[in-house]
Design an enzyme around this catalytic site. Sequence first.
Site, short mmCIF file in Angstrom:
data_model
loop_
_atom_site.label_atom_id
_atom_site.label_comp_id
_atom_site.label_asym_id
_atom_site.label_seq_id
_atom_site.Cartn_x
_atom_site.Cartn_y
_atom_site.Cartn_z
N ASP A 106 39.71 61.28 42.97
CA ASP A 106 39.89 60.26 43.99
C ASP A 106 40.63 59.03 43.51
OD1 ASP A 106 37.87 59.51 42.30
OD2 ASP A 106 36.72 58.49 43.85
N GLU A 107 41.28 59.10 42.35
CA GLU A 107 42.09 57.95 41.96
C GLU A 107 43.33 58.41 41.22
OE1 GLU A 107 40.39 55.44 38.88
OE2 GLU A 107 38.54 56.56 39.00
N ASP A 110 42.67 53.93 44.60
CA ASP A 110 41.29 54.38 44.41
C ASP A 110 40.65 54.54 45.78
OD1 ASP A 110 38.95 55.09 43.23
OD2 ASP A 110 38.40 53.07 42.59
#
Lengths: 477, 373
Positions: free
Chosen positions: A133-134, A39
């Site tokens: 974003d993860e 993350d």
Amino acid sequence: MCPTPRDSVGCASVGDRAIVPGSEIRADDALVPSILHVDMDAFFAAVEVLDQPELSGKPVIVGGTGNRGVVASCTYEARAFGVRSAMPTLQARQLCPHAVFVDGHFSRYSEMSRRLHAVLRDVTPLVEPIGLDEAFLDVTGARRLLGGPEQIGHEIRGRVRDELSLGCSVGVGRSKMVAKLASRAAKPVADRAGTRPGVGVYVVGPSEELGFLHPMAVQALWGVGPATTRRLNDLGIRTIGELADVGEDTVIRHFGRSQGRHLAALARGHDPDPVVPDRAAKSIGHEETFRSDIAQMAPLQRHVIRMAESVATTLRENQLAGRTVTVKVKFADFSMVTRSHTVSFALDTAAAMVAVSGALLDAIDVSEGVRLLGVSISGLQANGQAEQLAFSLHRDGQASGDRSGQEGGTENAPEDREVRAACLQTSWQEVSAAVDGIRSRFGRSSVGMAAMVGDQGIEVPGRREAPWGPSADQPED
Amino acid sequence: MKFRSERDSLVEALATAGRAVGGRGSSSAVLSGLLLVCEGNRLVATGTDLDLTIRVEQEVIGIDDGSCVVPARLSADIVRSLEPGAVTVEGAEEKIEISAARSHFGLRAFSVVEFPTMTEPEGTTVDLPGPGLAEGLRQVVRAASNDDARPLLTGVLMTNEKGAIRLVATDSYRLALRDLEGTGGLPEGEEILVPARALAELQRLSSSAGSGEGEGPPTVAMVTGPHEVTFTHGAVRISTRLLDGSYPDYRQLIPDHYPNRLHLGKESLLGALRRVRLLVRDNTTPVRLSMRAGGVDLTVVSQEVGDASETVDGDFTGDELVIAFNPTYLIDGVEAVLGDEVIVETADAGKPATVHGAENDNFRYLLMPVRVS
């Protein structure tokens, strides 16, 4: 790849990667899955700081900078003042008036996201991206090649720092849920005393799992939203440990067999959901926060047309069609309603999408003012698959060729809506193909439905509007 | 209320009336119960979900007149599990006692006053031939939709055609139509739209009665009111709310001429279809029919499973063509045909086909193809 542990000496190197000494694993150990959750730390805000180094060390808030926007991301310096993602920008301004507010640069984030996922796929092909974003990585099979999961986590952090100049946190666990909770524990910490780096990689081993989970509040579990939390709290269950203690039978009695079993399993740390690379999209949607609340049906219907058209276009670009149309409305007081309707055929044309979503919106009372409107479609399937054809069931007296221009008139029974949407889906197929052809040559705003025409010509959603709300410097209309 | 009854006949009454109960999450608890009314030697059991009501009359040995509301499923399960022989049921406002041999059950009762009041059916009465009606329902009800999002299509249209009653059902993918010759038709050309669920119960009832010792009366009395229709078949009465709305114009769907005609043995076609269907793993995999002089080749290609093909001999006239169908829909249609031979008529791969029998014209099954790219 090495198929069995027996070969570990024989394949000391594969390609240019060496087996990491001391990382040999016992045969029984190999059966325990290792899931990583990667993350990015304050992703959008960190990219802004990277591009504008003078922002470094300052509270930076990315999002809709207008009064009606929401926070999309903020640096840890801003979090120290209590600012959080999804918070209204107005509230963030009150909490942290000296913060630097930045409109998002979505294309820049997409680019960095692509580079992040390239790094991750270099580690293992078993990457399940979750948003920009993860991502989840299943490194169970890669451990012998790359070392233990903790080592892989540190390597990923190093590469993301070197190649993207950004920070990320990694959680390690036996399941996706535990890995995700672990990455949260690895994050930097921000409070009034300052920002302190986190551990970066946080590993929850199988024997530590219950000790890690049980003190947490129940809403940390996957799928436990506000409603379920409230019901659990009403039963006196506040922590995951308390949920595990009451036993599956009790949970099933209160939540039914399927949800009860699921909750009890999660509380014991069992999350059977595997890491699925290239998980197909489950839904496609578009939503917008308006500059000022809209309380009249007519302008909202125009927005629905514009958004439905955009969703239908995205469907066709991806050769998909869907069956369940959902309209989401958030009111001025932030309360929200969603309404869905499932049609008996797969649709991908703007007209059919508009017919269903427009009728859904029509049934919602908008008089208290709508802040955000969204249209989405789920139940997706690949277009061009075998398709069961249907009769066109017109009402008595309705001539078969004449379907256009029949707005109103008939009552808005679900039956009529369905039939209308089915007719439109069929009759608009060629129109859609023509529209797609024109757009591929002259751009997306070259042709559109009449309701899409605004002051600046045909308005295509997504170009001007961001999901987190309009920026401060756009003119109010 | 107190009566004694033979176990098997009591189970029959409770289970039949219970079929109306709890189709959907019922709005009030009392609707999960059956109203039992005992008067002299006559027991009347009634179950309802407010849309559908089933009422069964039964001869019993009456002891005390009265009424009570018993939990429908539980009481049927209990009586069914008892030793064969006499069962005594005694009901009061609060509690019902069921006993037989050395078994004894005490059940909490629902309140009788909360049970919906049932009115006697009113309206015009038509007598329908029981066996013919059961056969027609078997042929047509299967084509009705069970998608509640399309309420009109969950009904079967009863209308008049050339002085006889016509049954029509469609789920928009197939349409079944049957003329019940020998019926006088509905009075004054009335059309009614009857929920398929009620007619499925009626069919079940009339076909099981027909196969009994011939005790089932040959006619079904149909009483049509403005909002309700009631079918009385022997001791059982099925009432249902009518669906409201105008049914789609199905006549425009029926082509008056087909260029291609395939004539096959019904059982050989059905057998082949059922075999190739074994490979179908989801409901999007179609069966392809390649029609040519001398018969038809059936093919199923199922991704990740494999493929199957079979040839059925028959007579074909027209232009050769390949057309694909949902195999289950096609089987439904072929099964519904009476007689040993079946005719499949087609225009092209995108237009509806018709399945019907060779001998008479009273049943037609229209089926939309599956488009394959």
